[in-house]
Design an enzyme around this catalytic site. Structure first.
Site, PDB file in Angstrom:
ATOM      1  N   ARG A 182     -10.520   3.702  -1.804  1.00  0.00           N
ATOM      2  CA  ARG A 182     -10.081   2.948  -0.611  1.00  0.00           C
ATOM      3  C   ARG A 182     -10.437   3.773   0.623  1.00  0.00           C
ATOM      4  O   ARG A 182      -9.665   4.621   1.049  1.00  0.00           O
ATOM      5  CB  ARG A 182      -8.576   2.708  -0.663  1.00  0.00           C
ATOM      6  CG  ARG A 182      -8.090   1.778  -1.757  1.00  0.00           C
ATOM      7  CD  ARG A 182      -6.584   1.570  -1.645  1.00  0.00           C
ATOM      8  NE  ARG A 182      -6.098   0.446  -2.416  1.00  0.00           N
ATOM      9  CZ  ARG A 182      -5.570   0.543  -3.641  1.00  0.00           C
ATOM     10  NH1 ARG A 182      -5.456   1.714  -4.228  1.00  0.00           N
ATOM     11  NH2 ARG A 182      -5.134  -0.545  -4.275  1.00  0.00           N
ATOM     12  N   HIS A 217       0.824  -1.212   0.000  1.00  0.00           N
ATOM     13  CA  HIS A 217       0.000   0.000   0.000  1.00  0.00           C
ATOM     14  C   HIS A 217       0.854   1.256   0.000  1.00  0.00           C
ATOM     15  O   HIS A 217       0.461   2.289  -0.523  1.00  0.00           O
ATOM     16  CB  HIS A 217      -0.999  -0.033   1.149  1.00  0.00           C
ATOM     17  CG  HIS A 217      -2.109  -0.987   0.863  1.00  0.00           C
ATOM     18  ND1 HIS A 217      -2.141  -2.261   1.365  1.00  0.00           N
ATOM     19  CD2 HIS A 217      -3.167  -0.868   0.043  1.00  0.00           C
ATOM     20  CE1 HIS A 217      -3.194  -2.877   0.878  1.00  0.00           C
ATOM     21  NE2 HIS A 217      -3.837  -2.065   0.080  1.00  0.00           N
ATOM     22  N   CYS A 272      -9.109  -3.891 -10.487  1.00  0.00           N
ATOM     23  CA  CYS A 272      -8.624  -2.668  -9.841  1.00  0.00           C
ATOM     24  C   CYS A 272      -7.279  -2.878  -9.149  1.00  0.00           C
ATOM     25  O   CYS A 272      -6.830  -2.025  -8.404  1.00  0.00           O
ATOM     26  CB  CYS A 272      -9.654  -2.121  -8.868  1.00  0.00           C
ATOM     27  SG  CYS A 272     -10.001  -3.227  -7.503  1.00  0.00           S
ATOM     28  N   GLU A 317     -10.157 -11.429  -4.707  1.00  0.00           N
ATOM     29  CA  GLU A 317      -8.738 -11.252  -4.383  1.00  0.00           C
ATOM     30  C   GLU A 317      -8.197 -12.374  -3.499  1.00  0.00           C
ATOM     31  O   GLU A 317      -7.077 -12.298  -3.004  1.00  0.00           O
ATOM     32  CB  GLU A 317      -8.503  -9.879  -3.741  1.00  0.00           C
ATOM     33  CG  GLU A 317      -9.387  -9.532  -2.581  1.00  0.00           C
ATOM     34  CD  GLU A 317      -9.170  -8.098  -2.066  1.00  0.00           C
ATOM     35  OE1 GLU A 317      -8.187  -7.449  -2.443  1.00  0.00           O
ATOM     36  OE2 GLU A 317      -9.995  -7.644  -1.250  1.00  0.00           O
ATOM     37  N   ARG A 328       2.962  -9.161   0.561  1.00  0.00           N
ATOM     38  CA  ARG A 328       3.129  -7.993  -0.323  1.00  0.00           C
ATOM     39  C   ARG A 328       4.249  -7.067   0.139  1.00  0.00           C
ATOM     40  O   ARG A 328       4.799  -6.307  -0.629  1.00  0.00           O
ATOM     41  CB  ARG A 328       1.833  -7.154  -0.328  1.00  0.00           C
ATOM     42  CG  ARG A 328       0.790  -7.648  -1.224  1.00  0.00           C
ATOM     43  CD  ARG A 328      -0.560  -7.034  -0.891  1.00  0.00           C
ATOM     44  NE  ARG A 328      -0.731  -5.703  -1.420  1.00  0.00           N
ATOM     45  CZ  ARG A 328      -1.897  -5.065  -1.468  1.00  0.00           C
ATOM     46  NH1 ARG A 328      -2.981  -5.659  -1.037  1.00  0.00           N
ATOM     47  NH2 ARG A 328      -1.984  -3.852  -1.944  1.00  0.00           N
ATOM     48  N   ASN A 371      -3.577  -7.285  -6.539  1.00  0.00           N
ATOM     49  CA  ASN A 371      -2.515  -7.094  -5.541  1.00  0.00           C
ATOM     50  C   ASN A 371      -2.601  -8.195  -4.488  1.00  0.00           C
ATOM     51  O   ASN A 371      -1.605  -8.800  -4.114  1.00  0.00           O
ATOM     52  CB  ASN A 371      -2.653  -5.739  -4.842  1.00  0.00           C
ATOM     53  CG  ASN A 371      -2.715  -4.605  -5.839  1.00  0.00           C
ATOM     54  OD1 ASN A 371      -2.287  -4.777  -6.964  1.00  0.00           O
ATOM     55  ND2 ASN A 371      -3.239  -3.475  -5.431  1.00  0.00           N
ATOM     56  N   ASP A 372      -3.816  -8.428  -4.012  1.00  0.00           N
ATOM     57  CA  ASP A 372      -3.970  -9.480  -3.014  1.00  0.00           C
ATOM     58  C   ASP A 372      -4.089 -10.862  -3.655  1.00  0.00           C
ATOM     59  O   ASP A 372      -3.646 -11.847  -3.074  1.00  0.00           O
ATOM     60  CB  ASP A 372      -5.191  -9.200  -2.130  1.00  0.00           C
ATOM     61  CG  ASP A 372      -4.834  -8.197  -1.052  1.00  0.00           C
ATOM     62  OD1 ASP A 372      -3.798  -8.392  -0.389  1.00  0.00           O
ATOM     63  OD2 ASP A 372      -5.562  -7.202  -0.893  1.00  0.00           O
ATOM     64  N   ARG A 431     -15.404   1.349  -1.841  1.00  0.00           N
ATOM     65  CA  ARG A 431     -15.134   0.060  -1.201  1.00  0.00           C
ATOM     66  C   ARG A 431     -15.226   0.236   0.308  1.00  0.00           C
ATOM     67  O   ARG A 431     -14.679   1.190   0.865  1.00  0.00           O
ATOM     68  CB  ARG A 431     -13.744  -0.434  -1.588  1.00  0.00           C
ATOM     69  CG  ARG A 431     -13.459  -1.826  -1.043  1.00  0.00           C
ATOM     70  CD  ARG A 431     -12.111  -2.335  -1.475  1.00  0.00           C
ATOM     71  NE  ARG A 431     -11.036  -1.658  -0.780  1.00  0.00           N
ATOM     72  CZ  ARG A 431      -9.738  -1.895  -1.013  1.00  0.00           C
ATOM     73  NH1 ARG A 431      -9.397  -2.771  -1.941  1.00  0.00           N
ATOM     74  NH2 ARG A 431      -8.811  -1.255  -0.349  1.00  0.00           N
TER      75      ARG A 431
END
Ligand code: PEP
Ligand code: MG
Length: 589
Positions: free
Chosen positions: A305, A198, A511, A440, A474, A463-464, A341
């Site tokens: 987010r 992040h 996304c 995800e 990550r 990403n996840d 979200r």
């Protein structure tokens, strides 16, 4: 203590965000405050160190006395506070304990003072009484004044830094990163951190170069060292020689020219070479980023987010505070859609002020929807704010980290309860908004056909999805080499999700950061994705790629690519087929 560096040092890390900057280093610690290094003091030098501390206290006290004398009549109400501070300079808790720490631990005065003041601060923060908490702040302010005479700096938070520097930190939390003042900070580098953490996502949205996961940057860099940060190549150079400086000045100019070139074409429509329209949307963390989304011609917000508001406030905002932010956002974007979200806290977005339980495996812990389903009042307040904001614009409601059907059923019952509460409170709201889930977690991929029956859209969070399917933290630089979007396992999972969305006739978005890297675009278009959401800054580059790709060719490429067994074969194939289209990738070091 201050080492003299005569030779330039190259360190390799992970590209956090592209671009090149050159400037002076400014070290900050874990809490985003200027870094004080600890060094040992031999027993015979301890008295000298204590004298150094006492001198700093005396100088700070003299300064303070002058400030009291010069106080005008109209400010005399501040007098009490300043006089209290005067006494605190020799307070046992601060003065006595710092001297004890220098003596017992045989360490430098600034480190001892920082340690003692941190302890005091933690102790007072746990007190509920606001009066006593304020006394804790008084002690910290006094400690800052003494620190100024020891190291020439007070405790500065990132948000207060007022010189054009490059931040060097062991680690920066996403919340710290979002505090960065663009006009003051040229770039940043960290020891920790991995691709698509992040922290790197926030850096990209700020468009400042950053290199993460350097391992030992803080050990090798001193304040005011000259640094070159090559965020595109994931390299930093400490105290570069003239030749290197010259070369990087040139590289920086070329990168700026490349960006300007791309941005000049950003007004053109996002349509593939064979006429397929593609929606390019922006991911944002703060409402203020709408400006960047609009500048980059985003077709809407594909991911807001919302947890960053909490991380910055250090607490959960109220329903009305959230409503105000969400309403502002949808009104600014109107009539374009905004996907909000719900809270995705914990994981690497842990904040002890919000959830004090530190977990051994935060990525596998009570994160996102899991946290919301056991903290229903927080969740329902957020859903209410979103439904109320939906009366003023075009909102999609997105739920993160769904891993089983039970969770979406649980979410729906919270939505029903939110609606009942809103009705009984006679609020204006809109409950007829699309409900979607992030895909995800691998279990959600495997259940995509079933989950599709419960929702209006999917949004693939690569990403996840990469983190969880490849079993890679990550943020962990040691396994960053395995974090690859073009891994065949990841592509096969995306195909399963595309099939589930198509067969069940629901909308599909992506996304994750994968959507914002040009090399992935032929594969994503070939797999059938048409809604891509990314860092706003990536939109012009991706648009250029979209406009050059032919979807019918990309579909054939995907057939070939899905037959490969390794990432390297896939990357080589795309680079061969799309060589002329791929943008600036200057990894020549
Ligand atoms: C993702 O996981 O791909 C995603 C978009 O969400 P976040 O990066 O906030 O976890
Ligand atoms: Mg995610």
């Amino acid at each position: 203590m201050n080492k003299t560096v005569t030779d330039q040092i190259f360190l390799r890390g992970i590209s956090g965000s592209p671009g090149i900057c050159i400037g002076k280093a400014y070290l900050v610690d874990r809490e985003g405050v200027n870094l004080i290094k600890r060094y040992p003091v031999s027993p015979d030098m301890v008295p000298n160190e204590i004298d150094r501390f006492k001198n700093a206290v005396d100088k700070a006290k003299k300064d303070h006395a002058k400030a009291i004398d010069s106080l005008g009549d109209d400010l005399s109400e501040n007098l009490n506070i300043l006089e209290t501070h005067m006494v605190l300079f020799k307070d046992k808790m601060l003065y006595g304990k710092t001297i004890d720490t220098i003596t017992n631990d045989q360490v430098n005065a600034e480190w001892a003072l920082r340690r003692v003041s941190r302890r005091i601060s933690r102790m007072f923060n746990q007190i509920n009484d606001p009066y006593l908490r304020a006394r804790g702040n008084d002690i910290i302010q006094v400690s800052d004044k003494i620190m100024h005479y020891l190291v020439g700096e007070a405790d500065l938070r990132i948000s207060e830094i007022n010189k054009r520097v490059i931040i060097v930190a062991h680690d920066l939390s996403p919340a710290d990163t979002s505090q960065i003042q663009l006009e003051h900070i040229k770039g940043f580098v960290t020891d920790r951190g991995g691709k698509d953490s992040h922290t790197s996502i926030v850096a990209k949205s700020l468009k400042i170069p950053s290199v993460l996961g350097l391992g030992n940057a803080t050990a090798n860099i001193n304040n005011d060292d000259i640094l070159i940060v090559d965020g595109s190549a994931g390299i930093i150079i400490i105290n570069p020689d003239e030749d290197t400086l010259f070369k990087y000045e040139d590289k920086r100019a070329r990168f700026a020219a490349f960006r300007a070139d791309i941005e000049r074409e950003s007004h053109l429509p996002a349509i593939t070479a064979d006429g397929v329209p593609i929606n390019l949307l922006a991911n944002i963390e703060l409402v203020e980023e709408v400006v960047s989304a609009k500048d980059n011609k985003a077709a809407g917000i594909g991911l807001f987010r919302t947890e960053f508001l909490c991380l910055d406030l250090n607490r959960f905002p109220t329903e009305d505070q959230m409503l105000q932010k969400y309403r502002e956002l949808v009104e600014l974007m109107h009539p374009a859609p905004v996907t909000i979200r719900t809270l995705d806290i914990n994981g690497d977005k842990f904040n002890p002020y919000i959830d004090p339980v530190e977990e051994a495996n935060p990525a596998l812990g009570l994160r996102a929807v899991r946290f919301c389903l056991v903290n229903e009042s927080i969740f329902i307040a957020q859903i209410k704010a979103i439904l109320r904001a939906a009366a003023f614009g075009n909102i999609n409601l997105l739920i993160p980290m769904i891993s089983c059907v039970e969770e979406i059923i649980g979410v729906k019952s919270c939505i029903e309860r939110a609606v009942i509460e809103l009705e009984s409170e006679d609020r204006i709201f809109n409950k007829d908004i699309p409900l979607g889930i992030m895909i995800e977690v691998p279990s959600a991929v495997m259940m995509a056909q079933e989950l599709a029956g419960h929702v209006d859209f999917f949004s693939i969070g690569t990403n996840d999805l990469i983190q969880y399917s490849m079993a890679i933290d990550r943020r962990n630089r040691r396994v960053a080499h395995l974090y690859q979007a073009l891994n065949p396992a990841v592509l096969k999972m995306i195909r399963l999700v595309v099939d589930a969305a198509t067969e069940n006739n629901i909308e599909l978005f992506m996304c994750g950061e994968m959507a914002g890297d040009a090399i992935n675009i032929p594969v994503l278009l070939g797999l059938g994705l048409t809604n891509l959401s990314m860092n706003a800054g990536a939109i012009p580059v991706i648009k250029k790629m979209v406009r050059s790709v032919d979807v019918s060719k990309a579909q054939k490429d995907v057939q070939t690519i899905l037959g490969f067994q390794t990432v390297q074969e896939i990357v080589d194939y795309i680079q061969k087929e799309y060589r002329d289209l791929l943008p600036y990738r200057d990894n020549e070091e």
